[in-house]
Write a protein that holds these residues in place. Structure first.
Motif, PDB file in Angstrom:
ATOM      1  N   UNK A  14       0.825  -1.210   0.000  1.00  0.00           N
ATOM      2  CA  UNK A  14       0.000   0.000   0.000  1.00  0.00           C
ATOM      3  C   UNK A  14       0.854   1.253   0.000  1.00  0.00           C
ATOM      4  N   UNK A  15       1.942   1.219   0.774  1.00  0.00           N
ATOM      5  CA  UNK A  15       2.818   2.390   0.821  1.00  0.00           C
ATOM      6  C   UNK A  15       3.405   2.654  -0.557  1.00  0.00           C
ATOM      7  N   UNK A  16       3.886   1.583  -1.201  1.00  0.00           N
ATOM      8  CA  UNK A  16       4.449   1.766  -2.546  1.00  0.00           C
ATOM      9  C   UNK A  16       3.372   2.319  -3.474  1.00  0.00           C
ATOM     10  N   UNK A  17       2.196   1.713  -3.409  1.00  0.00           N
ATOM     11  CA  UNK A  17       1.089   2.155  -4.262  1.00  0.00           C
ATOM     12  C   UNK A  17       0.783   3.635  -4.030  1.00  0.00           C
ATOM     13  N   UNK A  18       0.690   4.004  -2.765  1.00  0.00           N
ATOM     14  CA  UNK A  18       0.360   5.391  -2.433  1.00  0.00           C
ATOM     15  C   UNK A  18       1.397   6.356  -2.966  1.00  0.00           C
ATOM     16  N   UNK A  19       2.659   5.998  -2.801  1.00  0.00           N
ATOM     17  CA  UNK A  19       3.728   6.879  -3.277  1.00  0.00           C
ATOM     18  C   UNK A  19       3.656   7.018  -4.790  1.00  0.00           C
ATOM     19  N   UNK A  20       3.508   5.890  -5.495  1.00  0.00           N
ATOM     20  CA  UNK A  20       3.448   5.948  -6.957  1.00  0.00           C
ATOM     21  C   UNK A  20       2.251   6.784  -7.393  1.00  0.00           C
ATOM     22  N   UNK A  21       1.109   6.524  -6.782  1.00  0.00           N
ATOM     23  CA  UNK A  21      -0.122   7.209  -7.186  1.00  0.00           C
ATOM     24  C   UNK A  21      -0.005   8.712  -6.986  1.00  0.00           C
ATOM     25  N   UNK A  22       0.432   9.115  -5.791  1.00  0.00           N
ATOM     26  CA  UNK A  22       0.435  10.550  -5.513  1.00  0.00           C
ATOM     27  C   UNK A  22       1.621  11.254  -6.156  1.00  0.00           C
ATOM     28  N   UNK A  23       2.726  10.553  -6.275  1.00  0.00           N
ATOM     29  CA  UNK A  23       3.844  11.159  -6.989  1.00  0.00           C
ATOM     30  C   UNK A  23       3.424  11.480  -8.410  1.00  0.00           C
ATOM     31  N   UNK A  24       2.716  10.544  -9.022  1.00  0.00           N
ATOM     32  CA  UNK A  24       2.271  10.736 -10.396  1.00  0.00           C
ATOM     33  C   UNK A  24       1.276  11.893 -10.495  1.00  0.00           C
ATOM     34  N   UNK A  25       0.317  11.922  -9.566  1.00  0.00           N
ATOM     35  CA  UNK A  25      -0.692  12.979  -9.593  1.00  0.00           C
ATOM     36  C   UNK A  25      -0.065  14.359  -9.405  1.00  0.00           C
ATOM     37  N   UNK A  26       0.903  14.430  -8.497  1.00  0.00           N
ATOM     38  CA  UNK A  26       1.500  15.727  -8.190  1.00  0.00           C
ATOM     39  C   UNK A  26       2.451  16.162  -9.288  1.00  0.00           C
ATOM     40  N   UNK A  27       3.315  15.231  -9.732  1.00  0.00           N
ATOM     41  CA  UNK A  27       4.323  15.636 -10.717  1.00  0.00           C
ATOM     42  C   UNK A  27       3.676  16.004 -12.047  1.00  0.00           C
ATOM     43  N   UNK A  28       2.534  15.406 -12.359  1.00  0.00           N
ATOM     44  CA  UNK A  28       1.878  15.738 -13.628  1.00  0.00           C
ATOM     45  C   UNK A  28       0.950  16.937 -13.459  1.00  0.00           C
ATOM     46  N   UNK A  29       0.749  17.366 -12.199  1.00  0.00           N
ATOM     47  CA  UNK A  29      -0.126  18.509 -11.967  1.00  0.00           C
ATOM     48  C   UNK A  29      -1.603  18.147 -11.942  1.00  0.00           C
ATOM     49  N   UNK A  30      -1.917  16.873 -12.171  1.00  0.00           N
ATOM     50  CA  UNK A  30      -3.325  16.481 -12.208  1.00  0.00           C
ATOM     51  C   UNK A  30      -3.987  16.542 -10.834  1.00  0.00           C
ATOM     52  N   UNK A  31      -3.156  16.676  -9.798  1.00  0.00           N
ATOM     53  CA  UNK A  31      -3.696  16.706  -8.441  1.00  0.00           C
ATOM     54  C   UNK A  31      -4.683  17.860  -8.275  1.00  0.00           C
ATOM     55  N   UNK A  32      -4.535  18.895  -9.123  1.00  0.00           N
ATOM     56  CA  UNK A  32      -5.431  20.064  -8.973  1.00  0.00           C
ATOM     57  C   UNK A  32      -6.902  19.670  -9.141  1.00  0.00           C
ATOM     58  N   UNK A  33      -7.154  18.618  -9.930  1.00  0.00           N
ATOM     59  CA  UNK A  33      -8.534  18.178 -10.120  1.00  0.00           C
ATOM     60  C   UNK A  33      -9.138  17.615  -8.834  1.00  0.00           C
ATOM     61  N   UNK A  34      -8.262  17.222  -7.906  1.00  0.00           N
ATOM     62  CA  UNK A  34      -8.766  16.672  -6.650  1.00  0.00           C
ATOM     63  C   UNK A  34      -9.351  17.760  -5.767  1.00  0.00           C
ATOM     64  N   UNK A  35      -8.995  19.002  -6.058  1.00  0.00           N
ATOM     65  CA  UNK A  35      -9.475  20.095  -5.216  1.00  0.00           C
ATOM     66  C   UNK A  35     -10.563  20.925  -5.887  1.00  0.00           C
ATOM     67  N   UNK A  36     -10.989  20.456  -7.058  1.00  0.00           N
ATOM     68  CA  UNK A  36     -12.162  21.061  -7.684  1.00  0.00           C
ATOM     69  C   UNK A  36     -13.362  20.370  -7.051  1.00  0.00           C
ATOM     70  N   UNK A  37     -14.353  21.160  -6.653  1.00  0.00           N
ATOM     71  CA  UNK A  37     -15.496  20.521  -6.005  1.00  0.00           C
ATOM     72  C   UNK A  37     -16.423  19.918  -7.048  1.00  0.00           C
ATOM     73  N   UNK A  38     -16.346  18.623  -7.253  1.00  0.00           N
ATOM     74  CA  UNK A  38     -17.330  17.992  -8.131  1.00  0.00           C
ATOM     75  C   UNK A  38     -17.477  16.513  -7.770  1.00  0.00           C
ATOM     76  N   UNK A  39     -18.323  15.857  -8.522  1.00  0.00           N
ATOM     77  CA  UNK A  39     -18.634  14.447  -8.312  1.00  0.00           C
ATOM     78  C   UNK A  39     -17.364  13.594  -8.346  1.00  0.00           C
ATOM     79  N   UNK A  40     -16.518  13.859  -9.367  1.00  0.00           N
ATOM     80  CA  UNK A  40     -15.322  13.050  -9.525  1.00  0.00           C
ATOM     81  C   UNK A  40     -14.384  13.189  -8.335  1.00  0.00           C
ATOM     82  N   UNK A  41     -14.176  14.434  -7.881  1.00  0.00           N
ATOM     83  CA  UNK A  41     -13.209  14.602  -6.797  1.00  0.00           C
ATOM     84  C   UNK A  41     -13.739  13.963  -5.511  1.00  0.00           C
TER      85      UNK A  41
END
Ligand code: SF4
Ligand code: SF4
Lengths: 255, 393
Positions: free
Chosen positions: B248-275
């Protein structure tokens, strides 16, 4: 070699002759309800979308140069022919509908109401094209808005029109480079995005999966070797231990 | 025993009702088509049967290859007693996935076509082949259990002789198709919502399959320990819990590293159904289980481990459903809610799985502890028979 269509929206008068010709050619019903539908479906392979001020945009399968639909199909039921059309063989299809997921333009449609359904989409009248004729829609078009011909010649024609009448057009041939180029291309005075023609990268979509699939032989050989190696190490240690134990025991026995 | 009887009857009654509805749904599906039996449409061609029955089914069956690799490749022999239930789950799981696929395919009788109509550019083609081959491997891994039941020594010996290459083949095939289920979605950068679309999809699918496989094994071992009245393998469960934490730790690091480095993490802070769905998913699959597993009190207690596994599995089930359903809705411009018949068929498949699992554990030597430790040295001897005399010389 490869054929295509150049659709010039500025010449289109929205008469829907292409829709009618397409329905006739493909033996599809063409009712009033269908005429009103501005989307492709199992009974309609092309439609002319209307924008305000009598601006139109014809939509159909783009017949991509490297089509996503054909690349994802697990049985090769969809295939890009040398002449240009992307054709479909219903007898191969197993109905996984991955082509519908994969197509970036949302073109393949399904016969949801049938017990044994097939995929439905424009096949660029490939039988006519093979016989040296033009597509039914191009033949029916009264204004020459839908133009059939060699893709390279059409591209040159498109460039010429953009150059001669720059004020008439958005300076872009949609389909020249999108998703690696398509056999069907468009010219328009209204930005393409307003007709849901998205700005795509010039990279063909199949390359996205191709990159990963290309790694398979490596993954297989590497993981098999690694697993074999680990197995050998872990189990050999155990074997050695056991042998040593028996040795110790026999030494003790000797004493 | 008396206490559990009425409970079983209650569940049986429910199962019979579900089966009856399932029969009607099956009739609708095969005589009136997908349109009459599903809420799928031209805009939304893949739904619950792909999102849950296939993607989750394969993921939840990952315990088989994870444990086989641990026991026979990494030589962690202490896990051998829970190897059998894991292989049983995997084998059943894959058979049920294939069953579900027969419902989902428009022309199910053409399911064998990838065998002769090669299209190696297609991820689906690769998945098809892997699933087919791996199901065969699982059948061979499972066969000794049946053969043992009927005391057929000879074929058992043959299977033992090839068991190691077979297991390695199984692990390789699983690595390929568990990750390829993620690769299926690499072709839709414009359709899958950015919170889920990433070039890392195959890696993420693979890691989450391993974690879920371990979680499922904890879940099953605990459940069956209760039902069949045998002692819970507490040290093994704890070991699996630690394995789960690391994965899980490896998974979490890969997942969030990818989201942050690609900048896609910003979609997590948009208030909508997906986030919202995203945060529920990552909380269930990563944050809550990781925090819980970091607490020694939870990690050492089989019951809290059991609950943690259930949470995590729900999280990863949600992940698959988010990729297949939630994440595809916006671009499709529709909201997909499965029709009753889709849900009922899925329930039937789950129910059939549980029923066969229960029957198998009753009539086949799955949890028999006498047989499990017996089998282990047997295999070790078979595998190391060659080197031993050599070393001894
Ligand atoms: S537009 Fe869609 S259906 Fe047509 S060739 Fe391209 S990917 Fe295939
Ligand atoms: S639905 Fe048919 S044509 Fe489309 S990808 Fe699947 S097998 Fe190929």
């Amino acid at each position: 070699m490869s054929k295509g269509i150049l659709y010039d929206a500025t010449l289109c008068i929205g008469c829907l002759e292409c829709e009618r010709a397409c329905a006739k050619e493909n033996h599809l019903p063409y009712t009033e309800t269908l005429e009103k539908q501005k989307r492709t479906n199992e009974y309609k392979f092309t439609y002319v979308a209307a924008h305000e001020n009598e601006k139109y945009m014809r939509r159909m399968c783009m017949h991509c140069e490297d089509p996503a639909c054909a690349s994802v199909c697990p049985v090769g039921a969809l295939e890009k022919t040398k002449l240009g059309p992307v054709v479909y063989d219903a007898s191969k299809c197993m109905g996984c509908r991955y082509c519908m997921i994969g197509c970036p333009f949302g073109i393949p449609k399904y016969e949801w109401s049938k017990a044994i359904p097939t995929v439905k989409k424009c096949i660029l009248c490939h039988e006519r094209v093979e016989a040296g004729k033009q597509t039914a829609c191009a033949e029916a078009c009264p204004t020459g808005a839908t133009l059939f011909g060699e893709r390279s010649a059409l591209l040159a024609e498109g460039r010429k029109r953009l150059q001669e009448n720059p004020t008439n057009y958005v300076n872009h041939i949609y389909g020249e480079k999108e998703v690696g180029g398509t056999s069907v291309m468009m010219l328009s005075s209204v930005p393409f995005e307003q007709f849901d023609l998205k700005p795509f990268q010039p990279q063909p979509l199949p390359e996205l999966t191709g990159r990963v699939l290309a790694k398979i032989p490596q993954i297989v050989s590497l993981s098999a070797t690694m697993l074999g190696g680990i197995y050998w190490i872990t189990n050999r240690r155990e074997a050695v231990e056991r042998v040593e134990k028996t040795r110790e025991r026999s030494q003790k026995d000797e004493k | 025993m008396k206490m559990t009887l009425p409970k079983i009857t209650f569940w049986r009654a429910i199962f019979v009702v579900v089966l009856l509805f399932g029969a009607y749904a099956t009739y609708l599906r095969f005589f009136h088509g997908l349109g009459a039996s599903t809420n799928l449409s031209d805009n939304f061609p893949w739904g619950l049967w792909i999102g849950f029955d296939m993607l989750c089914g394969v993921m939840l069956a990952a315990g088989g290859f994870t444990l086989m690799a641990a026991v026979h490749v990494l030589n962690l022999k202490k896990y051998a007693p829970i190897g059998r239930p894991a292989v049983l789950t995997a084998f059943l799981g894959y058979l049920l996935v294939i069953g579900a696929l027969l419902y989902d395919l428009g022309k199910p009788y053409n399911i064998w076509h990838p065998m002769i109509m090669w299209q190696p550019r297609s991820v689906m083609f690769e998945v098809g082949w892997c699933v087919m081959l791996y199901t065969t491997v699982l059948a061979l891994e499972f066969a000794p259990i049946i053969l043992e039941r009927f005391h057929l020594e000879k074929p058992i010996r043959i299977l033992h002789a090839i068991s190691v290459p077979l297991i390695i083949l199984g692990v390789v095939l699983s690595t390929l198709h568990q990750s390829s289920l993620g690769s299926l979605y690499l072709i839709v950068p414009g359709k899958l919502y950015p919170l889920w679309y990433t070039p890392m999809l195959p890696v993420l699918f693979f890691l989450s399959a391993i974690a879920s496989g371990m979680g499922m094994t904890i879940f099953e071992s605990t459940m069956s320990a209760r039902h069949f009245d045998h002692a819970l393998e507490a040290p093994l469960i704890r070991g699996l819990g630690r394995g789960m934490l690391v994965t899980l730790l490896i998974y979490g690091v890969v997942r969030f590293h990818d989201l942050i480095s690609s900048g896609r993490i910003k979609y997590a802070f948009v208030q909508n159904y997906e986030s919202t769905m995203f945060w529920v998913e990552v909380s269930l699959s990563i944050f809550i289980p990781v925090v819980l597993l970091l607490l020694p009190r939870v990690r050492e207690n089989p019951i809290s481990l059991y609950i943690t596994s259930i949470l995590m599995i729900c999280g990863f089930v949600m992940n698959r459903m988010n990729v297949a359903m939630t994440g595809m809705e916006r671009s499709a411009g529709v909201r997909y809610v499965p029709r009753w018949s889709e849900v009922v068929i899925t329930l039937c498949i789950v129910g059939v799985g549980i029923t066969i699992f229960t029957l198998a554990t009753k009539y086949l030597p799955i949890f028999t502890h006498a047989s499990a430790p017996q089998r282990v040295p047997e295999r070790t001897v078979a595998a190391t028979a060659q080197p031993v005399p050599e070393l001894a010389r």
